[in-house]
Design a protein around this motif. Structure first.
Motif, PDB file in Angstrom:
ATOM      1  N   VAL A 154       8.810  -6.131  -1.842  1.00 44.78           N
ATOM      2  CA  VAL A 154       8.772  -6.129  -0.271  1.00 44.78           C
ATOM      3  C   VAL A 154       8.534  -4.904   0.009  1.00 44.78           C
ATOM      4  CG1 VAL A 154       9.909  -6.725   1.784  1.00 44.78           C
ATOM      5  CG2 VAL A 154      10.254  -8.047  -0.036  1.00 44.78           C
ATOM      6  N   PRO A 155       7.330  -4.504   0.448  1.00 42.14           N
ATOM      7  CA  PRO A 155       7.084  -3.033   0.724  1.00 42.14           C
ATOM      8  C   PRO A 155       7.778  -2.579   1.943  1.00 42.14           C
ATOM      9  CG  PRO A 155       4.981  -4.393   0.764  1.00 42.14           C
ATOM     10  CD  PRO A 155       6.069  -5.238   0.649  1.00 42.14           C
ATOM     11  N   GLN A 157       8.531  -1.043   5.436  1.00 44.42           N
ATOM     12  CA  GLN A 157       7.634  -1.009   6.777  1.00 44.42           C
ATOM     13  C   GLN A 157       7.607   0.627   7.298  1.00 44.42           C
ATOM     14  OE1 GLN A 157       5.795  -3.595   7.750  1.00 44.42           O
ATOM     15  NE2 GLN A 157       6.952  -4.348   5.862  1.00 44.42           N
ATOM     16  N   ARG A 158       6.581   1.399   7.061  1.00 40.77           N
ATOM     17  CA  ARG A 158       6.484   2.808   7.595  1.00 40.77           C
ATOM     18  C   ARG A 158       5.206   2.836   8.546  1.00 40.77           C
ATOM     19  NH1 ARG A 158       6.973   6.610   2.587  1.00 40.77           N
ATOM     20  NH2 ARG A 158       4.925   5.744   2.083  1.00 40.77           N
ATOM     21  N   ARG A 159       5.130   3.614   9.681  1.00 40.64           N
ATOM     22  CA  ARG A 159       4.076   3.929  10.380  1.00 40.64           C
ATOM     23  C   ARG A 159       3.674   5.316   9.807  1.00 40.64           C
ATOM     24  NH1 ARG A 159       5.685   3.549  16.428  1.00 40.64           N
ATOM     25  NH2 ARG A 159       6.772   5.207  15.746  1.00 40.64           N
ATOM     26  N   VAL A 160       2.542   5.542  10.138  1.00 45.17           N
ATOM     27  CA  VAL A 160       1.689   6.740   9.775  1.00 45.17           C
ATOM     28  C   VAL A 160       2.125   7.955  10.430  1.00 45.17           C
ATOM     29  CG1 VAL A 160      -0.459   8.170   9.800  1.00 45.17           C
ATOM     30  CG2 VAL A 160      -0.640   5.629   9.197  1.00 45.17           C
ATOM     31  N   GLU A 161       2.518   7.878  11.639  1.00 47.94           N
ATOM     32  CA  GLU A 161       3.344   8.665  12.601  1.00 47.94           C
ATOM     33  C   GLU A 161       4.501   9.232  12.103  1.00 47.94           C
ATOM     34  OE1 GLU A 161       2.801   5.092  15.228  1.00 47.94           O
ATOM     35  OE2 GLU A 161       1.634   5.969  13.559  1.00 47.94           O
ATOM     36  N   ASP A 162       5.245   8.310  11.266  1.00 46.02           N
ATOM     37  CA  ASP A 162       6.785   8.651  11.016  1.00 46.02           C
ATOM     38  C   ASP A 162       6.948   9.100   9.714  1.00 46.02           C
ATOM     39  OD1 ASP A 162       7.354   7.728  13.388  1.00 46.02           O
ATOM     40  OD2 ASP A 162       7.585   5.721  12.911  1.00 46.02           O
ATOM     41  N   THR A 163       5.464   9.444   8.838  1.00 45.93           N
ATOM     42  CA  THR A 163       5.772   9.349   7.490  1.00 45.93           C
ATOM     43  C   THR A 163       5.094  11.066   7.125  1.00 45.93           C
ATOM     44  OG1 THR A 163       5.298   7.255   7.069  1.00 45.93           O
ATOM     45  CG2 THR A 163       4.742   8.809   5.257  1.00 45.93           C
ATOM     46  N   GLN A 164       5.915  11.502   6.295  1.00 47.65           N
ATOM     47  CA  GLN A 164       5.423  12.928   5.907  1.00 47.65           C
ATOM     48  C   GLN A 164       3.986  12.627   5.138  1.00 47.65           C
ATOM     49  OE1 GLN A 164       8.686  14.517   3.531  1.00 47.65           O
ATOM     50  NE2 GLN A 164       8.848  16.141   5.064  1.00 47.65           N
ATOM     51  N   ILE A 165       3.231  13.712   5.238  1.00 42.55           N
ATOM     52  CA  ILE A 165       1.860  13.665   4.330  1.00 42.55           C
ATOM     53  C   ILE A 165       2.165  14.406   3.038  1.00 42.55           C
ATOM     54  CG2 ILE A 165      -0.381  14.719   4.261  1.00 42.55           C
ATOM     55  CD1 ILE A 165      -0.243  15.181   7.326  1.00 42.55           C
ATOM     56  N   TRP A 205       6.540   0.367  -8.258  1.00 42.01           N
ATOM     57  CA  TRP A 205       7.350   1.255  -7.616  1.00 42.01           C
ATOM     58  C   TRP A 205       6.527   1.649  -6.161  1.00 42.01           C
ATOM     59  CZ3 TRP A 205       5.427   6.331  -6.951  1.00 42.01           C
ATOM     60  CH2 TRP A 205       6.182   7.372  -6.216  1.00 42.01           C
ATOM     61  N   LEU A 206       5.348   2.008  -6.251  1.00 43.58           N
ATOM     62  CA  LEU A 206       4.552   2.325  -5.225  1.00 43.58           C
ATOM     63  C   LEU A 206       4.389   1.273  -4.097  1.00 43.58           C
ATOM     64  CD1 LEU A 206       2.903   5.174  -4.816  1.00 43.58           C
ATOM     65  CD2 LEU A 206       0.862   3.935  -5.632  1.00 43.58           C
ATOM     66  N   THR A 207       4.233   0.064  -4.573  1.00 40.89           N
ATOM     67  CA  THR A 207       3.931  -0.940  -3.662  1.00 40.89           C
ATOM     68  C   THR A 207       5.152  -1.220  -2.836  1.00 40.89           C
ATOM     69  OG1 THR A 207       2.777  -2.306  -5.036  1.00 40.89           O
ATOM     70  CG2 THR A 207       3.753  -3.475  -3.422  1.00 40.89           C
ATOM     71  N   ALA A 208       6.490  -0.832  -3.378  1.00 40.14           N
ATOM     72  CA  ALA A 208       7.790  -0.976  -2.681  1.00 40.14           C
ATOM     73  C   ALA A 208       7.941   0.042  -1.667  1.00 40.14           C
ATOM     74  CB  ALA A 208       8.973  -0.895  -3.663  1.00 40.14           C
ATOM     75  N   GLU A 209       7.232   1.335  -2.059  1.00 37.30           N
ATOM     76  CA  GLU A 209       7.318   2.372  -1.163  1.00 37.30           C
ATOM     77  C   GLU A 209       6.313   2.027   0.305  1.00 37.30           C
ATOM     78  OE1 GLU A 209       8.743   5.724  -1.403  1.00 37.30           O
ATOM     79  OE2 GLU A 209       9.720   4.332  -2.291  1.00 37.30           O
ATOM     80  N   VAL A 261      -5.833  10.209   4.107  1.00 41.51           N
ATOM     81  CA  VAL A 261      -6.078   8.766   4.140  1.00 41.51           C
ATOM     82  C   VAL A 261      -4.859   8.043   4.098  1.00 41.51           C
ATOM     83  CG1 VAL A 261      -6.315   8.769   1.502  1.00 41.51           C
ATOM     84  CG2 VAL A 261      -7.548   7.034   3.201  1.00 41.51           C
ATOM     85  N   ALA A 262      -4.742   7.007   4.872  1.00 35.93           N
ATOM     86  CA  ALA A 262      -3.544   6.099   4.812  1.00 35.93           C
ATOM     87  C   ALA A 262      -3.868   4.861   4.525  1.00 35.93           C
ATOM     88  CB  ALA A 262      -2.751   5.986   6.271  1.00 35.93           C
ATOM     89  N   GLY A 263      -3.202   4.145   3.499  1.00 35.71           N
ATOM     90  CA  GLY A 263      -3.465   2.630   3.198  1.00 35.71           C
ATOM     91  C   GLY A 263      -2.229   2.195   2.289  1.00 35.71           C
ATOM     92  N   MET A 264      -2.615   0.854   2.196  1.00 32.87           N
ATOM     93  CA  MET A 264      -1.531   0.146   1.200  1.00 32.87           C
ATOM     94  C   MET A 264      -2.110   0.067  -0.268  1.00 32.87           C
ATOM     95  SD  MET A 264       0.849  -0.608   3.278  1.00 32.87           S
ATOM     96  CE  MET A 264       1.704  -1.598   2.400  1.00 32.87           C
ATOM     97  N   PRO A 265      -1.180   0.224  -1.211  1.00 37.68           N
ATOM     98  CA  PRO A 265      -1.884   0.228  -2.555  1.00 37.68           C
ATOM     99  C   PRO A 265      -1.938  -1.250  -3.044  1.00 37.68           C
ATOM    100  CG  PRO A 265       0.640   1.319  -2.555  1.00 37.68           C
ATOM    101  CD  PRO A 265       0.121   0.608  -1.133  1.00 37.68           C
ATOM    102  N   ARG A 266      -3.129  -1.195  -3.641  1.00 34.84           N
ATOM    103  CA  ARG A 266      -3.569  -2.267  -4.161  1.00 34.84           C
ATOM    104  C   ARG A 266      -3.592  -2.499  -5.976  1.00 34.84           C
ATOM    105  NH1 ARG A 266      -9.084  -5.505  -2.504  1.00 34.84           N
ATOM    106  NH2 ARG A 266      -8.773  -7.335  -3.922  1.00 34.84           N
ATOM    107  N   SER A 267      -4.215  -1.566  -6.465  1.00 36.90           N
ATOM    108  CA  SER A 267      -4.051  -1.340  -7.862  1.00 36.90           C
ATOM    109  C   SER A 267      -4.019   0.093  -8.424  1.00 36.90           C
ATOM    110  CB  SER A 267      -5.252  -2.143  -8.401  1.00 36.90           C
ATOM    111  OG  SER A 267      -6.512  -1.372  -8.122  1.00 36.90           O
ATOM    112  N   LEU A 268      -3.648   0.206  -9.598  1.00 31.64           N
ATOM    113  CA  LEU A 268      -3.410   1.518 -10.167  1.00 31.64           C
ATOM    114  C   LEU A 268      -3.969   1.387 -11.680  1.00 31.64           C
ATOM    115  CD1 LEU A 268      -0.525   3.800  -9.881  1.00 31.64           C
ATOM    116  CD2 LEU A 268      -1.167   3.467 -12.020  1.00 31.64           C
ATOM    117  N   PHE A 269      -4.811   2.723 -12.096  1.00 28.62           N
ATOM    118  CA  PHE A 269      -5.156   2.642 -13.380  1.00 28.62           C
ATOM    119  C   PHE A 269      -5.022   4.171 -13.880  1.00 28.62           C
ATOM    120  CE2 PHE A 269      -9.063   4.077 -15.847  1.00 28.62           C
ATOM    121  CZ  PHE A 269      -8.869   3.296 -17.067  1.00 28.62           C
ATOM    122  N   ASP A 270      -4.546   4.252 -14.962  1.00 27.51           N
ATOM    123  CA  ASP A 270      -4.258   5.451 -15.532  1.00 27.51           C
ATOM    124  C   ASP A 270      -4.845   5.575 -17.070  1.00 27.51           C
ATOM    125  OD1 ASP A 270      -3.061   8.105 -15.840  1.00 27.51           O
ATOM    126  OD2 ASP A 270      -1.430   7.200 -17.014  1.00 27.51           O
TER     127      ASP A 270
END
Length: 531
Positions: A154-155, A157-165, A205-209, A261-270
């Motif tokens: 469950v991600p 719930q954060r708003r852009v204006e409430d989040t540090q860059i 981890w990132l999705t939960a963030e 850029v603001a967005g929701m995580p979808r996939s990660l490749f390393d």
């Protein structure tokens, strides 16, 4: 002995499974799976006691093996059985002690197994249990053993204006620290399953963030990466979708500029060359538009050398590798005919120019300008994978990587051709480049030389020139054919047009005829004489 491991696990479970409808197939499968997971853990534990220095590498091996054999599904299955059958844990512990004694005897007989545990696990079919785990989960349901699904993420719930860059270098450092909880980056290069396990753990981890608010430079119309001098963030961001067309257009217009850029995580490749985080529902802002502070933290672990652009690699005429330091210039190539997936023929063309120096080092020169113009120190810092030490023995030339991720690895040049400069002269001839790529895509380029000292050619996207004391760098698409004055100087084809000077790498095979060799090397690629 390994058959006995599974047998002992089966004996341990027989009384338990008899209470669960005495299903022989379930018992046999569970015995195999339990025996494999317990045995791998014990092998690692006992090898670590014998050789503590090898413990980190074995941790990687165990994590890779577990992921490849459905370890997370196995954990949920065992927990469900323990919940249903209270005596299960005690019986397994008893048999685990017996297995430990058998493994100890096995390692005393064959201690070399500790040096290659992954091979031990891969070579014995007993340790391949992914399919069996899946079958067990299906049978468990029929026996009334309810195995829970993986918990939903469950991600926040954060708003852009409430989040540090968060700078992308800082995110890269956080991601690597999170992935290291599973296994090392070096281990992930050896074992694909470990790489997948690390990626999955970091993405969860990132999705939960939840929403990510990330700062970097727009490098493409859908891509962001932080640039910091000669370094860059290990991870870049790629936007799959945007919240609307306006934000998509803003990103396309901001290429080359620093943005958030603001967005929701979808996939990660390393990968060892860098990672990629894909976001959905992207929106683009300037830091001033968001008006939020940056997260301040040590992000040095998230920075890697930034690959050089051609304009950065170019140091100016004769400011690079000095000719008196050069032992030999070599060219190696292969041209193989292939078929793509649609039956189209194409040529797999591989070419490389190596500059061997008298001090025992070597450089693979891939730029369009002559190596005498290379920014040497910057190259060693930013493209260490192109630097080698070289040795010639019994006619075989061996290059050893002296830096980068391939440090210590060797390559052998099979049949390289020696190159020499083109004599200072004028002549009448046309040299062409032809390459047929996948899908039948054809590339044709040509240099047409005249005895009057002019040449017609296609001007490339990178032009290095000097007018008085200034250097002109032109980046862009290929241009139409142009005509210029030409002359040869060492390994350079020097072109003069409208007060601008271009310097192209140019060489001919040592065995070539004069004055018209059949083949010439221009900008590292073979051109052939058009008869």
């Amino acid at each position: 002995m390994k058959r006995r491991l599974a047998t002992l696990a089966l004996i341990a479970l027989m009384p338990v499974c008899a209470q669960a409808d005495d299903v022989a197939d379930f018992t046999a499968d569970l015995g195999k799976v339990l025996g494999a997971f317990v045995a791998t853990e014990l092998y690692v534990e006992q090898c670590n006691q014998r050789d503590p220095a090898g413990a980190p590498a074995r941790r990687d091996i165990l994590a890779a093996w577990s992921y490849g054999n459905a370890g997370s599904r196995y954990d949920r299955l065992i927990e469900a059985i323990r919940t249903r059958l209270p005596d299960f844990a005690g019986q397994v512990d008893t048999q685990r002690s017996r297995l430990a004694g058998l493994i100890q005897q096995d390692l005393e007989t064959n201690p070399q197994q500790c040096d290659g545990l992954m091979k031990v696990f891969e070579d014995d079919s007993q340790f391949s249990v992914e399919t069996t785990v899946g079958r067990l989960l299906r049978r468990a349901s029929k026996l009334g053993i309810e195995v829970p699904d993986a918990p939903a993420i469950v991600p926040r719930q954060r708003r852009v204006e409430d989040t540090q860059i968060l700078r992308l270098a800082a995110l890269s450092a956080r991601l690597e620290a999170t992935m290291t909880e599973i296994g090392s980056k070096e281990g992930a290069r050896r074992y694909r399953d470990l790489g997948s396990a690390r990626e999955e753990h970091a993405l969860n981890w990132l999705t939960a963030e939840g929403m990510q608010v990330l700062y970097g430079r727009v490098t493409k119309d859908d891509e962001l990466r932080e640039w910091r001098g000669d370094q860059q963030s290990a991870f870049k961001v790629e936007c799959d979708t945007f919240v609307n067309d306006a934000h998509e257009a803003r990103m396309a217009q901001a290429v080359g500029q620093d943005r958030v850029v603001a967005g929701m995580p979808r996939s990660l490749f390393d990968a060892h060359t860098g990672g990629k985080l894909r976001l959905t529902q992207c929106s683009l802002f300037t830091p001033e538009e968001i008006g939020r502070p940056f997260a301040e933290e040590d992000d040095s672990a998230g920075l890697v050398p930034r690959p050089m652009e051609e304009s950065e690699a170019y140091a100016g005429p004769n400011n690079g590798i000095a000719l008196e330091d050069v032992e030999q210039v070599l060219y190696e190539s292969s041209f193989d005919n292939r078929l793509d997936g649609f039956g189209n023929g194409y040529v797999e063309r591989e070419e490389a120019v190596y500059v061997l120096l008298r001090n025992g080092t070597a450089y693979r020169h891939d730029w369009s300008f002559p190596f005498t113009d290379l920014a040497v120190e910057r190259s060693k810092q930013r493209e260490p994978h192109r630097w080698f030490t070289w040795k010639e023995r019994r006619g075989k030339l061996t290059l050893t990587h002296s830096g980068g991720d391939d440090e210590g690895r060797t390559i052998e040049l099979e049949k390289p051709q020696s190159l020499r400069p083109m004599p200072a002269s004028t002549f009448a001839a046309s040299y062409y480049y032809l390459q047929v790529g996948m899908g039948g895509h054809r590339q044709d380029r040509r240099y047409t030389f005249s005895e009057d000292g002019t040449v017609t050619y296609q001007r490339s996207g990178f032009v290095a020139g000097n007018v008085a004391t200034s250097y002109i760098i032109v980046n862009g698409p290929d241009h139409a054919d142009v005509t210029a004055r030409y002359r040869f100087e060492d390994y350079s084809l020097i072109l003069e047009r409208d007060g601008e000077i271009e310097r192209h790498f140019f060489a001919v095979p040592e065995s070539a005829d004069n004055p018209l060799p059949d083949t010439v090397l221009v900008r590292g690629e073979a051109y052939w004489l058009d008869d």
